[in-house]
Design a protein around this motif. Structure first.
Motif, PDB file in Angstrom:
ATOM      1  N   SER A 266       0.816  -1.218   0.000  1.00 16.98           N
ATOM      2  CA  SER A 266       0.000   0.000   0.000  1.00 16.98           C
ATOM      3  C   SER A 266       0.852   1.271   0.000  1.00 16.98           C
ATOM      4  O   SER A 266       0.398   2.323  -0.420  1.00 16.98           O
ATOM      5  CB  SER A 266      -0.946   0.011   1.202  1.00 16.98           C
ATOM      6  OG  SER A 266      -0.213  -0.011   2.419  1.00 16.98           O
TER       7      SER A 266
ATOM      8  N   GLN B 269      -5.607   0.257  -7.124  1.00 14.56           N
ATOM      9  CA  GLN B 269      -5.422  -0.249  -8.484  1.00 14.56           C
ATOM     10  C   GLN B 269      -4.128   0.366  -9.001  1.00 14.56           C
ATOM     11  O   GLN B 269      -3.963   1.590  -8.970  1.00 14.56           O
ATOM     12  CB  GLN B 269      -6.586   0.148  -9.386  1.00 14.56           C
ATOM     13  CG  GLN B 269      -6.449  -0.395 -10.783  1.00 14.56           C
ATOM     14  CD  GLN B 269      -7.717  -0.178 -11.610  1.00 14.56           C
ATOM     15  OE1 GLN B 269      -8.769   0.114 -11.076  1.00 14.56           O
ATOM     16  NE2 GLN B 269      -7.582  -0.339 -12.912  1.00 14.56           N
TER      17      GLN B 269
ATOM     18  N   SER C 167       1.126   2.841  -3.536  1.00 11.86           N
ATOM     19  CA  SER C 167      -0.132   2.968  -4.288  1.00 11.86           C
ATOM     20  C   SER C 167      -0.107   4.149  -5.260  1.00 11.86           C
ATOM     21  O   SER C 167      -0.777   4.108  -6.290  1.00 11.86           O
ATOM     22  CB  SER C 167      -1.321   3.100  -3.336  1.00 11.86           C
ATOM     23  OG  SER C 167      -1.199   4.262  -2.542  1.00 11.86           O
TER      24      SER C 167
ATOM     25  N   CYS D  66      -2.336  -5.910  -5.677  1.00 11.25           N
ATOM     26  CA  CYS D  66      -2.571  -4.479  -5.450  1.00 11.25           C
ATOM     27  C   CYS D  66      -3.990  -4.246  -4.933  1.00 11.25           C
ATOM     28  O   CYS D  66      -4.195  -3.433  -4.026  1.00 11.25           O
ATOM     29  CB  CYS D  66      -2.320  -3.682  -6.732  1.00 11.25           C
ATOM     30  SG  CYS D  66      -0.584  -3.662  -7.229  1.00 11.25           S
ATOM     31  N   ARG D  67      -4.961  -4.963  -5.481  1.00 10.65           N
ATOM     32  CA  ARG D  67      -6.341  -4.833  -5.006  1.00 10.65           C
ATOM     33  C   ARG D  67      -6.425  -5.194  -3.531  1.00 10.65           C
ATOM     34  O   ARG D  67      -7.057  -4.501  -2.741  1.00 10.65           O
ATOM     35  CB  ARG D  67      -7.275  -5.717  -5.823  1.00 10.65           C
ATOM     36  CG  ARG D  67      -8.759  -5.477  -5.487  1.00 10.65           C
ATOM     37  CD  ARG D  67      -9.662  -6.556  -6.033  1.00 10.65           C
ATOM     38  NE  ARG D  67      -9.427  -7.875  -5.460  1.00 10.65           N
ATOM     39  CZ  ARG D  67      -9.747  -8.254  -4.204  1.00 10.65           C
ATOM     40  NH1 ARG D  67     -10.276  -7.385  -3.374  1.00 10.65           N
ATOM     41  NH2 ARG D  67      -9.505  -9.478  -3.788  1.00 10.65           N
ATOM     42  N   LYS D  68      -5.731  -6.269  -3.142  1.00 12.26           N
ATOM     43  CA  LYS D  68      -5.709  -6.673  -1.730  1.00 12.26           C
ATOM     44  C   LYS D  68      -5.063  -5.595  -0.855  1.00 12.26           C
ATOM     45  O   LYS D  68      -5.390  -5.472   0.318  1.00 12.26           O
ATOM     46  CB  LYS D  68      -4.967  -7.996  -1.556  1.00 12.26           C
ATOM     47  CG  LYS D  68      -5.741  -9.188  -2.032  1.00 12.26           C
ATOM     48  CD  LYS D  68      -4.949 -10.471  -1.830  1.00 12.26           C
ATOM     49  CE  LYS D  68      -5.724 -11.674  -2.314  1.00 12.26           C
ATOM     50  NZ  LYS D  68      -4.946 -12.916  -2.164  1.00 12.26           N
TER      51      LYS D  68
ATOM     52  N   ASP E 164      -2.188  -7.478 -10.302  1.00 11.63           N
ATOM     53  CA  ASP E 164      -3.315  -6.570 -10.067  1.00 11.63           C
ATOM     54  C   ASP E 164      -4.107  -7.008  -8.836  1.00 11.63           C
ATOM     55  O   ASP E 164      -4.588  -6.173  -8.066  1.00 11.63           O
ATOM     56  CB  ASP E 164      -4.227  -6.508 -11.289  1.00 11.63           C
ATOM     57  CG  ASP E 164      -3.629  -5.707 -12.440  1.00 11.63           C
ATOM     58  OD1 ASP E 164      -2.566  -5.073 -12.273  1.00 11.63           O
ATOM     59  OD2 ASP E 164      -4.235  -5.734 -13.538  1.00 11.63           O
ATOM     60  N   GLU E 165      -4.242  -8.309  -8.643  1.00 13.16           N
ATOM     61  CA  GLU E 165      -4.964  -8.830  -7.480  1.00 13.16           C
ATOM     62  C   GLU E 165      -4.220  -8.494  -6.181  1.00 13.16           C
ATOM     63  O   GLU E 165      -4.838  -8.133  -5.185  1.00 13.16           O
ATOM     64  CB  GLU E 165      -5.170 -10.345  -7.617  1.00 13.16           C
ATOM     65  CG  GLU E 165      -5.858 -10.995  -6.446  1.00 13.16           C
ATOM     66  CD  GLU E 165      -7.294 -10.510  -6.209  1.00 13.16           C
ATOM     67  OE1 GLU E 165      -7.802 -10.726  -5.095  1.00 13.16           O
ATOM     68  OE2 GLU E 165      -7.904  -9.912  -7.110  1.00 13.16           O
TER      69      GLU E 165
END
Length: 143
Positions: A20, A50, A23, A44-46, A41-42
């Protein structure tokens, strides 16, 4: 998985980072639709964001070249050291970012001597890795 940054990046002196924390950084990575892109991407989503992907490529060497040149940061695997790639690799503290590789074979199918030697090497290597306490991939034999 690691976060790759150029040696000149403000985070380069650290050993680890929460995903994070980057980001707002530009990311370089694989093209849309590639499995590693979907996986990254997943992650980063966690981590709650994005990624802002500024450059998409098809191969890991190009990712390392772009990170080294300062175009952005990237999620990379453990295969090569940061020194070997000419960049800094930071351990990701949160979220857990790992990828697993699997090997499968059928007992009733022909395997060449080379394939058998490779399979046996992998089984032995990861068995030793598990005994030493390091995390390893799953090896699965299909009957």
């Amino acid at each position: 998985m690691f976060l790759a940054v150029p040696h000149s990046h403000p985070l380069a002196r650290r050993g680890s980072v929460r995903l994070s924390e980057v980001s707002g950084e530009p990311f370089v990575g694989y093209k849309e639709g590639y499995p590693y892109r979907q996986m990254n991407d997943e992650y980063c989503r966690k981590a709650g964001f994005q990624p802002r992907v500024v450059c998409e490529v098809e191969d890991p060497r190009s990712i390392a070249d772009l990170v080294r040149a300062g175009f952005g940061v990237a999620l990379v695997g453990e295969c090569k050291s940061g020194e070997e790639l000419g960049l800094t690799k930071l351990r990701i503290e949160q979220p857990v970012c790992e990828r697993s590789f699997h090997i499968a074979w059928l007992d009733n199918r022909y395997l060449s001597k080379a394939a058998i030697a490779f399979r046996d090497f992998l089984v032995q290597y990861f068995a030793e890795t598990q005994r030493s306490g390091r995390k390893s991939t799953l090896l699965m034999k299909l009957s």
